[in-house]
Scaffold this motif. Structure first.
Motif, PDB file in Angstrom:
ATOM      1  N   VAL A  50     -20.897  -7.938 -26.332  1.00  0.00           N
ATOM      2  CA  VAL A  50     -20.353  -7.285 -25.146  1.00  0.00           C
ATOM      3  C   VAL A  50     -21.272  -7.577 -23.961  1.00  0.00           C
ATOM      4  CG1 VAL A  50     -19.190  -5.415 -26.372  1.00  0.00           C
ATOM      5  CG2 VAL A  50     -21.560  -5.110 -25.632  1.00  0.00           C
ATOM      6  N   TYR A  51     -20.678  -7.595 -22.761  1.00  0.00           N
ATOM      7  CA  TYR A  51     -21.487  -7.716 -21.549  1.00  0.00           C
ATOM      8  C   TYR A  51     -21.506  -6.343 -20.905  1.00  0.00           C
ATOM      9  CZ  TYR A  51     -23.479  -9.571 -17.261  1.00  0.00           C
ATOM     10  OH  TYR A  51     -24.313  -9.821 -16.203  1.00  0.00           O
ATOM     11  N   LEU A  52     -22.593  -5.599 -21.156  1.00  0.00           N
ATOM     12  CA  LEU A  52     -22.682  -4.195 -20.780  1.00  0.00           C
ATOM     13  C   LEU A  52     -24.041  -3.923 -20.164  1.00  0.00           C
ATOM     14  CD1 LEU A  52     -20.785  -1.685 -21.190  1.00  0.00           C
ATOM     15  CD2 LEU A  52     -22.076  -1.200 -23.264  1.00  0.00           C
ATOM     16  N   MET A  53     -24.079  -3.116 -19.106  1.00  0.00           N
ATOM     17  CA  MET A  53     -25.322  -2.762 -18.417  1.00  0.00           C
ATOM     18  C   MET A  53     -26.043  -4.001 -17.894  1.00  0.00           C
ATOM     19  SD  MET A  53     -26.740   0.399 -20.759  1.00  0.00           S
ATOM     20  CE  MET A  53     -26.383  -0.356 -22.335  1.00  0.00           C
ATOM     21  N   ASN A  54     -25.252  -5.026 -17.519  1.00  0.00           N
ATOM     22  CA  ASN A  54     -25.767  -6.280 -16.975  1.00  0.00           C
ATOM     23  C   ASN A  54     -26.560  -7.073 -18.007  1.00  0.00           C
ATOM     24  OD1 ASN A  54     -25.634  -7.925 -14.701  1.00  0.00           O
ATOM     25  ND2 ASN A  54     -27.685  -7.366 -14.014  1.00  0.00           N
ATOM     26  N   LEU A  55     -26.242  -6.848 -19.284  1.00  0.00           N
ATOM     27  CA  LEU A  55     -26.907  -7.562 -20.374  1.00  0.00           C
ATOM     28  C   LEU A  55     -25.875  -8.034 -21.392  1.00  0.00           C
ATOM     29  CD1 LEU A  55     -29.966  -5.253 -21.204  1.00  0.00           C
ATOM     30  CD2 LEU A  55     -30.091  -7.588 -20.308  1.00  0.00           C
ATOM     31  N   SER A  63     -31.802  -5.082 -14.393  1.00  0.00           N
ATOM     32  CA  SER A  63     -31.989  -5.879 -13.182  1.00  0.00           C
ATOM     33  C   SER A  63     -33.376  -6.492 -13.223  1.00  0.00           C
ATOM     34  CB  SER A  63     -31.834  -5.007 -11.931  1.00  0.00           C
ATOM     35  OG  SER A  63     -32.305  -5.689 -10.789  1.00  0.00           O
ATOM     36  N   VAL A  64     -33.425  -7.826 -13.233  1.00  0.00           N
ATOM     37  CA  VAL A  64     -34.715  -8.512 -13.241  1.00  0.00           C
ATOM     38  C   VAL A  64     -35.532  -8.120 -12.014  1.00  0.00           C
ATOM     39  CG1 VAL A  64     -35.852 -10.765 -13.140  1.00  0.00           C
ATOM     40  CG2 VAL A  64     -33.841 -10.448 -14.590  1.00  0.00           C
ATOM     41  N   TRP A  65     -34.859  -8.094 -10.855  1.00  0.00           N
ATOM     42  CA  TRP A  65     -35.556  -7.766  -9.611  1.00  0.00           C
ATOM     43  C   TRP A  65     -36.039  -6.315  -9.617  1.00  0.00           C
ATOM     44  CZ3 TRP A  65     -38.353  -9.182  -5.840  1.00  0.00           C
ATOM     45  CH2 TRP A  65     -38.497  -8.389  -4.702  1.00  0.00           C
ATOM     46  N   ASP A  70     -37.646  -0.966 -22.602  1.00  0.00           N
ATOM     47  CA  ASP A  70     -38.443  -1.496 -21.508  1.00  0.00           C
ATOM     48  C   ASP A  70     -37.640  -2.489 -20.672  1.00  0.00           C
ATOM     49  OD1 ASP A  70     -41.074  -1.709 -20.192  1.00  0.00           O
ATOM     50  OD2 ASP A  70     -40.998  -3.779 -20.889  1.00  0.00           O
ATOM     51  N   GLN A  71     -36.771  -3.239 -21.319  1.00  0.00           N
ATOM     52  CA  GLN A  71     -35.943  -4.197 -20.596  1.00  0.00           C
ATOM     53  C   GLN A  71     -35.038  -3.502 -19.586  1.00  0.00           C
ATOM     54  OE1 GLN A  71     -33.022  -6.338 -22.987  1.00  0.00           O
ATOM     55  NE2 GLN A  71     -33.354  -8.192 -21.786  1.00  0.00           N
TER      56      GLN A  71
END
Length: 546
Positions: free
Chosen positions: A86-91, A242-244, A117-118
């Motif tokens: 699944v593509y969920l929570m931007n992951l 979010s990486v940023w 942590d991710q």
């Protein structure tokens, strides 16, 4: 052996450079990682893992999931089986269901902390708590709970109950005075604030002792630290990777984490208490007497200072704050939800109240029989059989309240978010069905497949509070069919304290109030499925017992 803290210095120039120099590299790295994540399919090398289809017009699964979690997971599992992407929570995440769930929890190559942590940058936030340990994921916290809390829970219960009762009466008196209605009921707009005070004060007496627990600044910093922790998780759709955002968080936390202020407040309050304890210990030794050690977790940690390689008192306070944060945050949240379940299902309150009376009646009879037996033998009656304590909510009394235990377990079962408890793979892992979850991917648990499986009994989609009465399924029992506390050797070691406190809060509430009502009934369904950290969206109306 024990070095006391000094004033914490400000950020030195060298420390500032340590933060500033990586910023340029970090910005470029963040941009690169973002582009790389977008450019790749992100679901690993095993193409046998099916990817859940998207609704027409949707670019991710978030919207469909948050509209109706149960329906979304049911559709995806029906179409794809027990394992699907699944593509969920931007992951990109791999959902694992049914019997395969156990493999995620039991395999050391999956890590819950990495996944958390991710999403939240949790480790950089928590880093100031630990000086002695390079890796915060070490087993020291687990060991502190296992060795110092769980075995002593019965003796801590009396202290916890007294503090919960005291603060419940103090907090509710405020609303009874200001928010009383014509029918005699009163409104509490934010029940979580009442429970925060109750839980924070009760935990303080156990963790740092009564001297420090009296300091209102300490209680306030516990509650404030809990709020800082809650901000990391976000709410609903805001809880997206979010990486940023993670880069900014980690940079900010390297400069100054909010927890540093909380640790300093606790250390400043603890310093004179520890010094006085050391003075009394030396005085007793000089007289050839045995020093009676204070019975709290801080003292137990000081006594095992060398064993755990603590650096100084501030280091001890860091670990104490973590233990308190974990207990206050989760117990406040779940006890708030427990109150809303009592309000949503008021028909069960009297059964719980009658059970409470029956248990205390029986204990009173047993204690009276023991007193009579001692009198018949001509023996003295000790303080442990004081008649004034006959109806006290001891650990033994609460354990006998099996309907309350079942009610609490059923709340956990029904409340659980459908997809949660992600574990990130530290290397490629092959499941028993042959599918491979690639390194770096998160395996997210299908809680619905565990909590609504046929072995839960009948009507698994309904709230049935007596579902576990008479069965060997206590609310503290972490297993494949009950996952809020995880399972295996990484199961939450503090669950015994948490459940004990939850049941005590439930018992105290129903002993004082015959009815709880949700102020805005239209929000009931949303409230009952709210996840940890979600703000309360309705108040509660309380009816006092006559």
């Amino acid at each position: 052996m024990l070095g006391l803290v000094s004033n914490s210095p400000g950020l030195a120039a060298s420390d500032a450079l340590k933060v500033a120099i990586p910023i340029g590299i970090g910005l470029a790295s963040a941009a690169y990682l973002t582009m790389k994540a977008v450019a790749s399919d992100g679901f690993g090398s095993d193409k046998t893992i099916p990817i859940a289809s998207l609704r027409e017009g949707d670019s991710t699964h978030d919207k469909e999931f948050y509209e109706d979690q149960d329906a979304f997971v049911e559709r995806c599992q029906a179409e794809n089986g027990d394992v699907f992407g699944v593509y969920l929570m931007n992951l990109n995440q791999i959902v694992v269901s049914g019997p395969l769930v156990r493999e995620i929890f039991m395999n050391e190559d999956f890590n819950f902390g990495d996944s958390a942590d991710q999403l939240t940058s949790m480790r950089s936030f928590l880093r100031p708590m630990t000086k002695a340990q390079v890796e915060f994921d070490s087993r020291i916290v687990h060991g502190l709970v296992r060795d110092n809390i769980t075995p002593h829970l019965p003796q801590y219960t009396a202290r916890i109950v007294l503090q919960l009762e005291k603060n419940l009466d103090i907090e509710m008196a405020k609303y009874r005075t200001t928010n009383k209605r014509e029918d005699g009921t009163f409104l509490v707009e934010k029940p979580v604030t009442v429970l925060q005070q109750m839980v924070a004060n009760a935990m303080a007496t156990v963790f740092v002792g009564p001297e420090i627990a009296k300091d209102r600044h300490v209680i306030e910093t516990f509650i404030s630290a809990m709020a800082d922790l809650a901000k990391l998780g976000g709410n609903g759709k805001a809880r997206r990777h979010s990486v940023w955002k993670n880069f900014v968080r980690r940079t900010k936390h390297r400069i100054r984490s909010p927890l540093q202020n909380h640790i300093q407040i606790l250390a400043e309050a603890a310093t004179p208490v520890v010094l006085e304890r050391r003075r009394l210990e030396k005085e007793a030794e000089a007289k050839g007497e045995v020093y009676e050690r204070p019975d709290d977790i801080m003292q137990k940690m000081l006594d095992s200072f060398d064993k755990h390689h603590f650096v100084d008192l501030e280091d001890v306070c860091g670990y104490l704050l973590f233990l308190i944060l974990a207990s206050v945050h989760t117990t406040t949240d779940t006890s708030t939800n427990l109150m809303f379940y009592l309000a949503a299902y008021p028909q069960y309150i009297e059964t719980l109240y009658e059970e409470q009376k029956e248990v205390l009646d029986q204990i009173q009879k047993e204690r009276e029989a023991l007193r009579q037996e001692l009198l018949a033998k001509g023996e003295a009656i000790g303080d442990d059989l004081d008649p004034n304590e006959d109806r006290f909510l001891s650990a033994a009394a609460i354990k006998r309240m099996v309907h309350m235990d079942s009610f609490v377990r059923e709340v956990f079962r029904c409340r659980a978010e459908c997809l949660t408890l992600g574990h990130r793979a530290r290397k490629d892992v092959t499941l028993s069905n042959g599918m491979v979850i690639s390194k770096g991917l998160t395996a997210i648990i299908n809680m619905k497949s565990a909590h609504q499986s046929p072995n839960q009994g009948e009507d698994v989609t309904e709230f049935r509070p007596w579902r576990f009465v008479g069965k060997p399924k206590a609310a503290t029992k972490a297993a494949a069919d009950f996952l809020p506390f995880g399972m295996g050797k990484h199961a939450c070691p503090g669950r015994f304290l948490a459940i004990q406190e939850l049941k005590t809060i439930g018992v105290l509430m129903i002993s004082r109030y015959s009815m709880l009502e949700i102020q805005d009934p239209s929000k009931t369904k949303q409230i009952l499925r709210s996840r940890i950290g979600t703000p309360t969206i309705s108040g509660l109306i309380f009816t006092e017992r006559k």
